[in-house]
Design a protein around this motif. Structure first.
Motif, PDB file in Angstrom:
ATOM      1  N   HIS A  54      12.727   7.681  -4.871  1.00  0.00           N
ATOM      2  CA  HIS A  54      11.267   7.617  -4.854  1.00  0.00           C
ATOM      3  C   HIS A  54      10.724   6.877  -6.077  1.00  0.00           C
ATOM      4  CE1 HIS A  54      11.492  11.263  -2.037  1.00  0.00           C
ATOM      5  NE2 HIS A  54      11.017  10.248  -1.328  1.00  0.00           N
ATOM      6  N   GLN A  55      11.417   6.990  -7.210  1.00  0.00           N
ATOM      7  CA  GLN A  55      11.006   6.238  -8.398  1.00  0.00           C
ATOM      8  C   GLN A  55      11.107   4.738  -8.143  1.00  0.00           C
ATOM      9  OE1 GLN A  55      13.367   7.607 -11.694  1.00  0.00           O
ATOM     10  NE2 GLN A  55      12.310   9.580 -11.848  1.00  0.00           N
ATOM     11  N   LYS A  56      12.123   4.352  -7.392  1.00  0.00           N
ATOM     12  CA  LYS A  56      12.302   2.940  -7.058  1.00  0.00           C
ATOM     13  C   LYS A  56      11.149   2.446  -6.184  1.00  0.00           C
ATOM     14  CE  LYS A  56      16.021  -0.187  -5.640  1.00  0.00           C
ATOM     15  NZ  LYS A  56      17.409  -0.259  -5.096  1.00  0.00           N
ATOM     16  N   ILE A  57      10.709   3.297  -5.270  1.00  0.00           N
ATOM     17  CA  ILE A  57       9.588   2.931  -4.397  1.00  0.00           C
ATOM     18  C   ILE A  57       8.294   2.840  -5.200  1.00  0.00           C
ATOM     19  CG2 ILE A  57       8.193   3.671  -2.431  1.00  0.00           C
ATOM     20  CD1 ILE A  57      10.713   5.000  -1.298  1.00  0.00           C
ATOM     21  N   VAL A  58       8.091   3.805  -6.094  1.00  0.00           N
ATOM     22  CA  VAL A  58       6.885   3.812  -6.926  1.00  0.00           C
ATOM     23  C   VAL A  58       6.836   2.579  -7.825  1.00  0.00           C
ATOM     24  CG1 VAL A  58       5.813   4.999  -8.886  1.00  0.00           C
ATOM     25  CG2 VAL A  58       6.511   6.306  -6.875  1.00  0.00           C
ATOM     26  N   SER A  59       8.003   2.125  -8.278  1.00  0.00           N
ATOM     27  CA  SER A  59       8.051   0.965  -9.179  1.00  0.00           C
ATOM     28  C   SER A  59       7.573  -0.315  -8.500  1.00  0.00           C
ATOM     29  CB  SER A  59       9.478   0.759  -9.702  1.00  0.00           C
ATOM     30  OG  SER A  59      10.346   0.338  -8.653  1.00  0.00           O
ATOM     31  N   LEU A  60       7.434  -0.297  -7.184  1.00  0.00           N
ATOM     32  CA  LEU A  60       6.935  -1.476  -6.470  1.00  0.00           C
ATOM     33  C   LEU A  60       5.496  -1.808  -6.860  1.00  0.00           C
ATOM     34  CD1 LEU A  60       8.343  -0.632  -2.918  1.00  0.00           C
ATOM     35  CD2 LEU A  60       9.234  -2.332  -4.509  1.00  0.00           C
ATOM     36  N   PHE A  61       4.797  -0.819  -7.435  1.00  0.00           N
ATOM     37  CA  PHE A  61       3.420  -1.038  -7.875  1.00  0.00           C
ATOM     38  C   PHE A  61       3.358  -1.599  -9.293  1.00  0.00           C
ATOM     39  CE2 PHE A  61       2.793   1.951  -4.426  1.00  0.00           C
ATOM     40  CZ  PHE A  61       1.606   1.542  -3.852  1.00  0.00           C
ATOM     41  N   ASN A  62       4.507  -1.660  -9.992  1.00  0.00           N
ATOM     42  CA  ASN A  62       4.515  -2.196 -11.351  1.00  0.00           C
ATOM     43  C   ASN A  62       4.170  -3.681 -11.354  1.00  0.00           C
ATOM     44  OD1 ASN A  62       5.314   0.332 -12.140  1.00  0.00           O
ATOM     45  ND2 ASN A  62       7.478  -0.199 -12.388  1.00  0.00           N
ATOM     46  N   LYS A  63       3.985  -4.212 -12.549  1.00  0.00           N
ATOM     47  CA  LYS A  63       3.604  -5.616 -12.688  1.00  0.00           C
ATOM     48  C   LYS A  63       4.605  -6.547 -12.028  1.00  0.00           C
ATOM     49  CE  LYS A  63       2.212  -9.019 -16.150  1.00  0.00           C
ATOM     50  NZ  LYS A  63       2.007  -9.288 -17.599  1.00  0.00           N
ATOM     51  N   GLU A  64       5.884  -6.220 -12.133  1.00  0.00           N
ATOM     52  CA  GLU A  64       6.927  -7.056 -11.542  1.00  0.00           C
ATOM     53  C   GLU A  64       7.320  -6.585 -10.145  1.00  0.00           C
ATOM     54  OE1 GLU A  64       7.812  -9.772 -12.978  1.00  0.00           O
ATOM     55  OE2 GLU A  64       6.612  -9.337 -14.754  1.00  0.00           O
ATOM     56  N   GLY A  65       6.668  -5.543  -9.651  1.00  0.00           N
ATOM     57  CA  GLY A  65       7.008  -5.001  -8.347  1.00  0.00           C
ATOM     58  C   GLY A  65       6.486  -5.847  -7.204  1.00  0.00           C
ATOM     59  N   ALA A  66       7.045  -5.609  -6.022  1.00  0.00           N
ATOM     60  CA  ALA A  66       6.735  -6.443  -4.858  1.00  0.00           C
ATOM     61  C   ALA A  66       5.283  -6.335  -4.422  1.00  0.00           C
ATOM     62  CB  ALA A  66       7.657  -6.064  -3.702  1.00  0.00           C
ATOM     63  N   ILE A  67       4.697  -5.149  -4.519  1.00  0.00           N
ATOM     64  CA  ILE A  67       3.311  -4.985  -4.072  1.00  0.00           C
ATOM     65  C   ILE A  67       2.368  -5.816  -4.933  1.00  0.00           C
ATOM     66  CG2 ILE A  67       1.413  -3.316  -3.911  1.00  0.00           C
ATOM     67  CD1 ILE A  67       3.409  -1.282  -2.912  1.00  0.00           C
ATOM     68  N   THR A  68       2.627  -5.813  -6.237  1.00  0.00           N
ATOM     69  CA  THR A  68       1.817  -6.641  -7.136  1.00  0.00           C
ATOM     70  C   THR A  68       2.103  -8.114  -6.912  1.00  0.00           C
ATOM     71  OG1 THR A  68       1.854  -4.878  -8.788  1.00  0.00           O
ATOM     72  CG2 THR A  68       1.225  -7.078  -9.543  1.00  0.00           C
ATOM     73  N   GLN A  69       3.378  -8.466  -6.750  1.00  0.00           N
ATOM     74  CA  GLN A  69       3.754  -9.864  -6.553  1.00  0.00           C
ATOM     75  C   GLN A  69       3.183 -10.423  -5.250  1.00  0.00           C
ATOM     76  OE1 GLN A  69       5.418 -11.871  -8.726  1.00  0.00           O
ATOM     77  NE2 GLN A  69       5.299 -10.170 -10.172  1.00  0.00           N
ATOM     78  N   LYS A  70       3.047  -9.567  -4.256  1.00  0.00           N
ATOM     79  CA  LYS A  70       2.475 -10.004  -2.979  1.00  0.00           C
ATOM     80  C   LYS A  70       0.941  -9.994  -3.007  1.00  0.00           C
ATOM     81  CE  LYS A  70       6.241  -8.658   0.174  1.00  0.00           C
ATOM     82  NZ  LYS A  70       6.237  -9.786   1.105  1.00  0.00           N
ATOM     83  N   SER A  71       0.370  -9.623  -4.160  1.00  0.00           N
ATOM     84  CA  SER A  71      -1.089  -9.630  -4.358  1.00  0.00           C
ATOM     85  C   SER A  71      -1.819  -8.683  -3.411  1.00  0.00           C
ATOM     86  CB  SER A  71      -1.642 -11.054  -4.193  1.00  0.00           C
ATOM     87  OG  SER A  71      -1.023 -11.942  -5.088  1.00  0.00           O
ATOM     88  N   ALA A  72      -1.180  -7.576  -3.057  1.00  0.00           N
ATOM     89  CA  ALA A  72      -1.845  -6.583  -2.208  1.00  0.00           C
ATOM     90  C   ALA A  72      -2.891  -5.836  -3.031  1.00  0.00           C
ATOM     91  CB  ALA A  72      -0.821  -5.601  -1.647  1.00  0.00           C
ATOM     92  N   ASN A  73      -4.079  -5.663  -2.459  1.00  0.00           N
ATOM     93  CA  ASN A  73      -5.158  -4.976  -3.173  1.00  0.00           C
ATOM     94  C   ASN A  73      -5.011  -3.461  -3.033  1.00  0.00           C
ATOM     95  OD1 ASN A  73      -5.800  -5.765  -0.425  1.00  0.00           O
ATOM     96  ND2 ASN A  73      -7.813  -4.857  -0.710  1.00  0.00           N
ATOM     97  N   ALA A  74      -3.996  -2.942  -3.739  1.00  0.00           N
ATOM     98  CA  ALA A  74      -3.715  -1.505  -3.724  1.00  0.00           C
ATOM     99  C   ALA A  74      -3.276  -1.071  -5.114  1.00  0.00           C
ATOM    100  CB  ALA A  74      -2.625  -1.184  -2.705  1.00  0.00           C
ATOM    101  N   GLU A  75      -3.656   0.128  -5.499  1.00  0.00           N
ATOM    102  CA  GLU A  75      -3.254   0.670  -6.791  1.00  0.00           C
ATOM    103  C   GLU A  75      -2.710   2.080  -6.610  1.00  0.00           C
ATOM    104  OE1 GLU A  75      -6.681   0.564  -9.251  1.00  0.00           O
ATOM    105  OE2 GLU A  75      -7.879   1.887  -7.972  1.00  0.00           O
ATOM    106  N   LEU A  76      -1.788   2.454  -7.486  1.00  0.00           N
ATOM    107  CA  LEU A  76      -1.075   3.722  -7.368  1.00  0.00           C
ATOM    108  C   LEU A  76      -1.676   4.792  -8.271  1.00  0.00           C
ATOM    109  CD1 LEU A  76       1.504   5.307  -6.386  1.00  0.00           C
ATOM    110  CD2 LEU A  76       2.618   4.431  -8.455  1.00  0.00           C
ATOM    111  N   GLN A  77      -1.722   6.013  -7.750  1.00  0.00           N
ATOM    112  CA  GLN A  77      -2.094   7.178  -8.552  1.00  0.00           C
ATOM    113  C   GLN A  77      -1.070   8.273  -8.295  1.00  0.00           C
ATOM    114  OE1 GLN A  77      -5.880   9.012  -7.639  1.00  0.00           O
ATOM    115  NE2 GLN A  77      -5.545  10.706  -9.067  1.00  0.00           N
ATOM    116  N   LEU A  78      -0.375   8.689  -9.336  1.00  0.00           N
ATOM    117  CA  LEU A  78       0.621   9.752  -9.221  1.00  0.00           C
ATOM    118  C   LEU A  78      -0.010  11.088  -9.593  1.00  0.00           C
ATOM    119  CD1 LEU A  78       3.722   8.013 -10.852  1.00  0.00           C
ATOM    120  CD2 LEU A  78       3.346   8.474  -8.424  1.00  0.00           C
TER     121      LEU A  78
END
Length: 420
Positions: A54-78
């Motif tokens: 799950h940490q690996k999935i959450v890291s997708l929201f990091n600066k180098e993560g895929a969600i950020t790289q794909k420019s998706a307009n989404a942000e994470l809240q833990l």
């Protein structure tokens, strides 16, 4: 008399606001170029600590993560439920009525039309992929990037008779709008201020319709997203809906059932093609959709090849590919820099060597200066352009100053009369 003065004061304020915020660029184009998509909130509830997976999935929201790289307009809240979370977060979690943990809850941009979230489910890479992108959303984005006025998403009800009648009416009216509506003439001052990056002559007045079935599993998350753009849309399960999408994936509002008629369709089209009377995004109607699109790069004038959207792929694999590309680019830049240094040394050697200089002249490798009359013309054109821009800016500033002076005079007059 007092009412007259007060009315003039209000009109003066409105005039000032209009001068500051209005522009002649059509709403759909201004939104495409200047309104960034608002971010969706992806809230992840868990207890204790997240597993490595799950940490690996959450890291997708990091600066180098895929969600950020794909420019998706989404942000994470833990939200760790064991660490005294905010009462509002606890309330949101309880509303889901789910025992699943980690639990992913998605809300539209604040203020959210559906505060309790429109989607909840297990935290998996598959769910995130379906959340940020889908084939239909890619198709809509491509048409908007190509300059289309708006893409109408037609959400079917499942009743074939209702759907057919509404779809045919919508298609017919949109074709009529393409023939009857006219785009506003863009003022030279707005062009000079960079409020539109393309030639006014290249703006399109074109609408299209894309069908979306509520039974399509590939668009299930997108369907829920559409129904969350207003707080009561989920109550109309048996009615077809039409959503005009413009700008960077922004839904203007929904037309429902019998509300899909000639009058409402025309009004929506006029709202999108008219001049942008208010440049402030938050003061305009609409809700952004969640899309994985690099609007900043794709909207600016580029070649057609550069406007191709990336394929739909998994996220974790994408992150690895992105890092490899970054390393490749870095290595390439180092090689280029080394090559540039060698070239610079070579050029220095040639400059120091008189024989090399003579050889260059003999082979015709010299740069001749522009004719003086050509230089003077270019200078005159640039000077005229600067003067024109300054003149337009000065005129706008004068209008603002005059409006404020009128307001002050009227206010003082009103104050003096009130004392009498």
């Amino acid at each position: 008399m007092r009412w007259f003065i007060a009315t003039l004061a209000v009109l003066s304020v409105l005039l000032t606001a209009t001068v500051i915020w209005a522009c002649s660029v059509p709403v759909f184009r201004y939104a495409l170029e200047r309104w960034p998509a608002d971010k969706y909130s992806v809230v992840v509830f868990y207890r204790g600590s997240l597993s490595p997976e799950h940490q690996k999935i959450v890291s997708l929201f990091n600066k180098e993560g895929a969600i950020t790289q794909k420019s998706a307009n989404a942000e994470l809240q833990l939200v760790n439920l064991d660490s005294k979370p905010d009462p509002k977060d606890v309330e949101l979690w309880k509303k889901q009525k789910s025992e699943t943990l980690p639990l992913m809850v998605v809300r539209t941009p604040l203020p959210a039309p559906v505060p309790e979230g429109f989607l909840s489910g297990e935290l998996t890479e598959e769910n995130l992929v379906r959340l940020i992108n889908s084939p239909l959303r890619q198709n809509v984005a491509k048409q908007l990037i190509d300059g289309q006025t708006a893409v109408w998403v037609f959400l079917e009800s499942g009743n074939s008779e209702k759907d057919k009648a509404a779809f045919e009416l919508l298609s017919k009216e949109l074709k009529r709008m393409e023939k009857t509506l006219k785009l506003p003439e863009i003022e030279e001052a707005d062009i000079e201020q960079g409020l539109v990056s393309v030639s006014p002559d290249s703006l399109k007045l074109k609408f299209s319709v894309e069908k979306c079935s509520r039974e399509d599993s590939a668009e299930a998350y997108f369907t829920k997203m559409l129904l969350a753009t207003e707080n009561d849309l989920k109550d109309f399960k048996e009615e077809p809906m039409a959503f005009p999408v413009f700008g960077r994936g922004r839904v203007l509002y929904a037309l429902i059932g019998k509300g899909i008629n000639a009058g409402t369709i025309e009004q929506a089209c006029r709202d999108l093609t008219g001049p942008c009377t208010c440049q402030v995004k938050d003061q305009n109607p609409g809700t952004d959709l969640l899309m994985a699109v690099n609007w900043e790069k794709l909207v600016s004038p580029t070649t057609q090849d550069e406007k191709e959207l990336p394929p739909l792929t998994g996220l974790i694999g994408f992150s690895g590919e992105t890092n490899k590309k970054a390393e490749s680019v870095k290595s390439s830049n180092m090689l280029k820099n080394g090559s540039n240094e060698e070239n610079a040394q070579s050029e220095n050697t040639q400059i120091k060597d008189p024989q090399s200089s003579l050889t260059g002249e003999a082979t015709g490798n010299t740069t001749s200066p522009l004719p003086s009359d050509h230089t003077e013309k270019m200078s005159t054109i640039q000077s005229d352009s600067v003067e024109k821009t300054q003149s337009n800016s000065l005129m706008q500033n004068l209008l603002i100053i005059v409006s404020l002076m009128i307001l002050l005079v009227l206010g003082a007059s009103y104050f003096m009369m009130a004392r009498k």
